[in-house]
Motif scaffolding. Structure first.
Motif, PDB file in Angstrom:
ATOM      1  N   VAL A  41      50.217 -23.345  40.713  1.00 24.81           N
ATOM      2  CA  VAL A  41      48.814 -22.819  41.087  1.00 24.81           C
ATOM      3  C   VAL A  41      47.886 -23.779  41.628  1.00 24.81           C
ATOM      4  CG1 VAL A  41      46.789 -21.657  40.221  1.00 24.81           C
ATOM      5  CG2 VAL A  41      48.892 -20.906  39.322  1.00 24.81           C
ATOM      6  N   ALA A  42      47.917 -24.936  41.216  1.00 22.92           N
ATOM      7  CA  ALA A  42      47.148 -26.065  41.852  1.00 22.92           C
ATOM      8  C   ALA A  42      47.651 -26.099  43.147  1.00 22.92           C
ATOM      9  CB  ALA A  42      47.332 -27.269  41.058  1.00 22.92           C
ATOM     10  N   ALA A  43      48.674 -26.170  43.663  1.00 26.67           N
ATOM     11  CA  ALA A  43      49.237 -26.316  44.887  1.00 26.67           C
ATOM     12  C   ALA A  43      48.657 -25.249  45.867  1.00 26.67           C
ATOM     13  CB  ALA A  43      50.836 -26.472  45.035  1.00 26.67           C
ATOM     14  N   TRP A  44      48.912 -24.123  45.296  1.00 29.66           N
ATOM     15  CA  TRP A  44      48.051 -23.064  46.224  1.00 29.66           C
ATOM     16  C   TRP A  44      46.594 -23.140  46.394  1.00 29.66           C
ATOM     17  CZ3 TRP A  44      50.456 -19.766  49.364  1.00 29.66           C
ATOM     18  CH2 TRP A  44      51.900 -19.485  48.947  1.00 29.66           C
ATOM     19  N   ALA A  45      45.904 -23.723  45.299  1.00 37.59           N
ATOM     20  CA  ALA A  45      44.475 -23.909  45.531  1.00 37.59           C
ATOM     21  C   ALA A  45      44.312 -24.945  46.428  1.00 37.59           C
ATOM     22  CB  ALA A  45      43.816 -24.138  43.971  1.00 37.59           C
ATOM     23  N   SER A  46      44.916 -25.895  46.456  1.00 37.60           N
ATOM     24  CA  SER A  46      44.809 -27.029  47.511  1.00 37.60           C
ATOM     25  C   SER A  46      45.159 -26.636  48.832  1.00 37.60           C
ATOM     26  CB  SER A  46      45.776 -28.094  47.217  1.00 37.60           C
ATOM     27  OG  SER A  46      45.721 -29.272  48.258  1.00 37.60           O
ATOM     28  N   TYR A  47      46.002 -25.383  49.086  1.00 33.24           N
ATOM     29  CA  TYR A  47      46.379 -24.764  50.339  1.00 33.24           C
ATOM     30  C   TYR A  47      45.017 -24.056  50.639  1.00 33.24           C
ATOM     31  CZ  TYR A  47      48.444 -21.887  54.004  1.00 33.24           C
ATOM     32  OH  TYR A  47      48.338 -21.119  54.948  1.00 33.24           O
ATOM     33  N   ALA A  48      44.733 -23.310  49.994  1.00 30.25           N
ATOM     34  CA  ALA A  48      43.416 -22.331  49.824  1.00 30.25           C
ATOM     35  C   ALA A  48      42.221 -23.199  50.179  1.00 30.25           C
ATOM     36  CB  ALA A  48      43.339 -21.599  48.673  1.00 30.25           C
ATOM     37  N   ASP A  49      42.122 -24.258  50.057  1.00 28.77           N
ATOM     38  CA  ASP A  49      41.151 -25.327  50.174  1.00 28.77           C
ATOM     39  C   ASP A  49      41.093 -25.570  51.742  1.00 28.77           C
ATOM     40  OD1 ASP A  49      38.653 -27.301  49.211  1.00 28.77           O
ATOM     41  OD2 ASP A  49      40.075 -28.452  50.349  1.00 28.77           O
ATOM     42  N   GLY A  50      42.359 -26.198  52.047  1.00 25.14           N
ATOM     43  CA  GLY A  50      42.531 -26.218  53.309  1.00 25.14           C
ATOM     44  C   GLY A  50      42.348 -25.068  54.464  1.00 25.14           C
ATOM     45  N   GLU A  51      42.297 -23.961  53.791  1.00 19.86           N
ATOM     46  CA  GLU A  51      42.245 -22.786  54.736  1.00 19.86           C
ATOM     47  C   GLU A  51      40.805 -22.380  54.622  1.00 19.86           C
ATOM     48  OE1 GLU A  51      44.648 -20.697  56.526  1.00 19.86           O
ATOM     49  OE2 GLU A  51      45.365 -22.637  56.499  1.00 19.86           O
ATOM     50  N   GLU A  61      41.254  -7.504  43.510  1.00 21.73           N
ATOM     51  CA  GLU A  61      41.557  -7.229  44.954  1.00 21.73           C
ATOM     52  C   GLU A  61      42.171  -8.325  45.690  1.00 21.73           C
ATOM     53  OE1 GLU A  61      39.400  -4.431  46.973  1.00 21.73           O
ATOM     54  OE2 GLU A  61      39.654  -2.744  45.313  1.00 21.73           O
ATOM     55  N   ALA A  62      41.336  -9.523  45.200  1.00 18.70           N
ATOM     56  CA  ALA A  62      41.443 -10.626  45.981  1.00 18.70           C
ATOM     57  C   ALA A  62      42.583 -11.482  45.776  1.00 18.70           C
ATOM     58  CB  ALA A  62      40.195 -11.491  46.341  1.00 18.70           C
ATOM     59  N   ALA A  63      43.457 -11.254  44.576  1.00 17.61           N
ATOM     60  CA  ALA A  63      44.285 -12.028  44.345  1.00 17.61           C
ATOM     61  C   ALA A  63      45.574 -12.012  44.938  1.00 17.61           C
ATOM     62  CB  ALA A  63      44.735 -11.474  42.738  1.00 17.61           C
ATOM     63  N   GLY A  64      46.358 -13.084  45.117  1.00 14.20           N
ATOM     64  CA  GLY A  64      47.465 -13.052  45.996  1.00 14.20           C
ATOM     65  C   GLY A  64      47.336 -13.525  47.430  1.00 14.20           C
ATOM     66  N   ARG A  65      46.009 -14.306  47.624  1.00 15.21           N
ATOM     67  CA  ARG A  65      45.709 -14.612  48.983  1.00 15.21           C
ATOM     68  C   ARG A  65      46.682 -15.751  49.405  1.00 15.21           C
ATOM     69  NH1 ARG A  65      40.615 -14.020  50.897  1.00 15.21           N
ATOM     70  NH2 ARG A  65      40.395 -15.976  52.026  1.00 15.21           N
ATOM     71  N   HIS A  66      47.080 -15.838  50.785  1.00 13.62           N
ATOM     72  CA  HIS A  66      47.859 -16.717  51.537  1.00 13.62           C
ATOM     73  C   HIS A  66      49.452 -16.448  50.948  1.00 13.62           C
ATOM     74  CE1 HIS A  66      43.943 -18.401  52.489  1.00 13.62           C
ATOM     75  NE2 HIS A  66      43.671 -18.728  51.324  1.00 13.62           N
ATOM     76  N   GLY A  67      49.702 -15.625  50.194  1.00 11.36           N
ATOM     77  CA  GLY A  67      50.931 -15.328  49.917  1.00 11.36           C
ATOM     78  C   GLY A  67      51.456 -15.835  48.546  1.00 11.36           C
ATOM     79  N   MET A  68      50.353 -16.172  47.677  1.00  9.41           N
ATOM     80  CA  MET A  68      50.561 -16.510  46.509  1.00  9.41           C
ATOM     81  C   MET A  68      51.024 -15.463  45.556  1.00  9.41           C
ATOM     82  SD  MET A  68      47.728 -18.493  43.537  1.00  9.41           S
ATOM     83  CE  MET A  68      48.170 -18.052  41.918  1.00  9.41           C
ATOM     84  N   PRO A  69      51.966 -15.636  44.501  1.00  5.53           N
ATOM     85  CA  PRO A  69      52.216 -14.408  43.735  1.00  5.53           C
ATOM     86  C   PRO A  69      51.019 -14.195  42.808  1.00  5.53           C
ATOM     87  CG  PRO A  69      54.194 -15.995  43.844  1.00  5.53           C
ATOM     88  CD  PRO A  69      52.857 -16.635  44.637  1.00  5.53           C
ATOM     89  N   ARG A  70      50.952 -12.902  42.263  1.00  2.00           N
ATOM     90  CA  ARG A  70      49.757 -12.714  41.512  1.00  2.00           C
ATOM     91  C   ARG A  70      50.255 -13.060  39.954  1.00  2.00           C
ATOM     92  NH1 ARG A  70      46.107  -8.338  43.291  1.00  2.00           N
ATOM     93  NH2 ARG A  70      45.714  -7.799  41.202  1.00  2.00           N
TER      94      ARG A  70
END
Length: 600
Positions: A41-51, A61-70
């Protein structure tokens, strides 16, 4: 050779779009005792920060952004129980708030600080009465519907500690700011207010002071002598970037201006605020004294900042939901060439049918060229280059001597303004549809048309774009220069500036002394923010699934045009852009409304 090397973790998803930084965050989390679930999850959060996201939604509804599993409820409970995760009350590497938003600590801290400071400034507003006599003086007695919103802004700014002015191109934001500053000066009971103005980029800052200067000259001719002191207090000579305003120290990677060392200004105006990111807004709010007035100006419908956050959009959303008179949205366009206004309006609301109708109604001033592949792009570029080559951007300069200094500068200014008559804007920087490739093609064709040897990199008429600030020579990221030939055959690159008398002038540099730069005949839409062109052509990638396509990108590009516009793209790409408004994940708007903030 070092014996150390990174060993990929078996937890690293091979199909995830993670960057090396995101994978490093995963390994750091595991190395500091975090669970495998938290590491992912932290890696996905880091990626989301870059986006551009400041938070990663884990539910709703917003969960699963950028392809992260809910994550399911059990996973959410496990994440909250991890020792590296907190609720924000004490520092922890990661935070999950009450609405199941996952944060890197710094983003949560920035968001809380910005929301708290903004709310405090709103709450500290003093009641102010609209002075119709003052407004009539500043607006020369005009009480028409066209200036009603401007009058509201000028009347409302008194007593505010935070004020937001938003509106599209041509709606008179800068002229409204000028009258707001004059009104504040007049209401200061004889004291002369200290005013500072700035913008995120050097180009935008320079354009701001130029607009203020022109506005002051126009108003000075219409106001009596009693306004002389107020007019003189409005800055018009130095274009400050936010980094310069806040005293950025690159050696320590921090600002020298903060709550302990605030700005001395009574009023701070920041233009092009849509480009301000979350961390920068926090630094700005820290540095502006609580009793001072901060005015944020920009188009909330433009592209958001390159870094994380969409702060102007969030502020406008929150202030519209809780109106207190500290937000004014300008909507009336004062441009003589108003045929482009319906085009921008259609894009702003994402209406494809209205966009087509508006472009057809604009006649020769708007053109949609379908560019679906490389062959179609080459045809479009060939047609673009012919009139570009005919522009007067290769003038003859007189010899360099003291008597010709002003004449030479005037000729360079005319050439630079001729260059601004046509600008190609690309959604991309890289690949065959990107600005770098477009520049290469355009320069090759112009050399053929002008009879310049193909191998020559510098030649008269070449446009360049500065890509890094150089404060020593006062050239800034986004500045466009034009290479011109001297009578002796040598070359110098000219940039428009302002002389000591406030008049348009130009400075020249030897090509080898320029800060980092690239070709300027085609630039990205991002780089175009804060600029306007007589004719702007906006190129979209043909792939409707391209992740950079968005409504804000299309709006920003098309709204750079003052008189004529061209849209280069397929119907599918345009529809995809219109259907994809930028919605960065953030909790700022909710916190501005009062959620999750500790009691004062």
């Amino acid at each position: 050779m070092s014996a150390y090397r990174f060993v990929p973790s078996p937890l690293e998803l091979t199909d995830a779009p993670w960057r090396p930084l995101d994978r490093a965050v995963l390994r750091w989390t595991l190395g500091h005792g975090g669970s495998p679930l938290l590491a992912k999850v932290a890696a996905w959060a880091s990626y989301a920060d870059g986006e551009g996201d400041t938070a990663l939604p884990l539910s709703g509804e917003a969960a699963g952004r950028h392809g992260m599993p809910r994550p399911d409820e059990d996973a959410l409970a496990a994440l909250r129980a991890d020792p590296l995760v907190g609720d924000g009350s004490v520092p922890t590497p990661y935070v999950i708030d009450a609405d199941d938003r996952f944060y890197l600590w710094r983003n949560h801290a920035h968001e809380m600080a910005v929301a708290g400071a903004a709310r405090a400034r709103r709450d500290a507003a003093l009641p102010a009465q609209a002075d119709n006599a003052l407004l009539d003086t500043l607006f020369h007695g005009d009480r028409s519907d066209a200036v009603q919103r401007q009058r509201e802004a000028v009347a409302a700014v008194a007593g505010r500690k935070l004020f937001v002015l938003t509106g599209g191109p041509g709606t008179g934001k800068t002229t409204t700011v000028l009258r707001m500053l004059l009104a504040l000066q007049r209401q200061a009971a004889g004291a002369t207010l200290s005013i500072q103005v700035a913008a995120p980029t050097g180009k935008a800052a320079q354009r701001l002071v130029q607009s203020l200067r022109q506005g002051k000259q126009a108003l000075a001719a219409q106001l009596d002598d009693s306004w002389g002191t107020a007019l003189a207090a409005i800055p018009e000579s130095e274009a400050l970037t936010l980094h310069r305003l806040l005293g950025y120290d690159p050696r320590r990677n921090r600002f020298t201006r903060d709550a302990a060392h605030p700005l001395a200004a009574d009023v701070v105006v920041v233009d092009e605020a849509s480009m301000v990111d979350l961390a920068m807004l926090r630094a700005l709010l820290d540095a502006v004294r609580p009793q001072a007035t901060l005015v944020l100006v920009g188009d909330a419908d433009q592209l958001t900042s390159v870094a994380a956050g969409s702060v102007l959009m969030d502020l406008v959303s929150a202030f519209e939901a809780d109106p207190r008179g500290d937000l004014v949205r300008l909507e009336h366009s004062f441009r003589a060439e108003r045929q482009l206004v319906p085009i921008n309006r259609a894009v702003r609301v994402g209406d494809g049918l209205a966009l087509r109708a508006a472009m057809e109604a604009a006649g020769e001033d708007a053109r949609w060229r379908e560019v679906a592949d490389a062959a179609a792009l080459r045809r479009a570029l060939a047609a673009w280059c012919e009139p570009l080559a005919a522009l007067p951007i290769r003038p003859q300069l007189p010899p360099r001597d003291e008597a010709n200094t002003e004449v030479r500068a005037a000729i360079a200014v005319q050439a630079l303004r001729a260059l601004a008559q046509r600008q190609l804007l690309s959604a991309l920087r890289e690949d065959g549809f990107g600005a770098l490739a477009l520049n290469g093609w355009i320069e090759q064709r112009l050399k053929q048309l002008w009879g310049v040897p193909a191998e020559r990199s510098w030649y008269a008429g070449r446009a360049v774009l500065v890509t890094r600030n150089d404060y020593a020579v006062r050239l800034y990221n986004g500045d466009v220069g034009l290479c011109l030939a001297e009578p002796d055959g040598s070359l110098r690159v000219w940039f428009e500036t302002v002389d000591e008398h406030g008049r348009a002038s130009a400075r020249s540099f030897a090509p080898g002394t320029l800060p980092p730069h690239e070709g300027g005949f085609a630039i990205t839409v991002h780089k175009s923010q804060g600029s306007e062109y007589d004719l702007a052509a906006v190129l979209l990638p043909p792939d409707p699934e391209h992740r950079l396509l968005s409504r804000q990108l299309l709006y920003t590009g098309l709204s750079r045009a003052k008189r004529r516009v061209e849209l280069w793209g397929t119907p599918d790409a345009v529809e995809a852009a219109l259907a994809q408004p930028v919605q960065r994940a953030s909790g700022l708007a909710a916190r501005l409304a009062g959620a999750d903030l500790p009691d004062a």
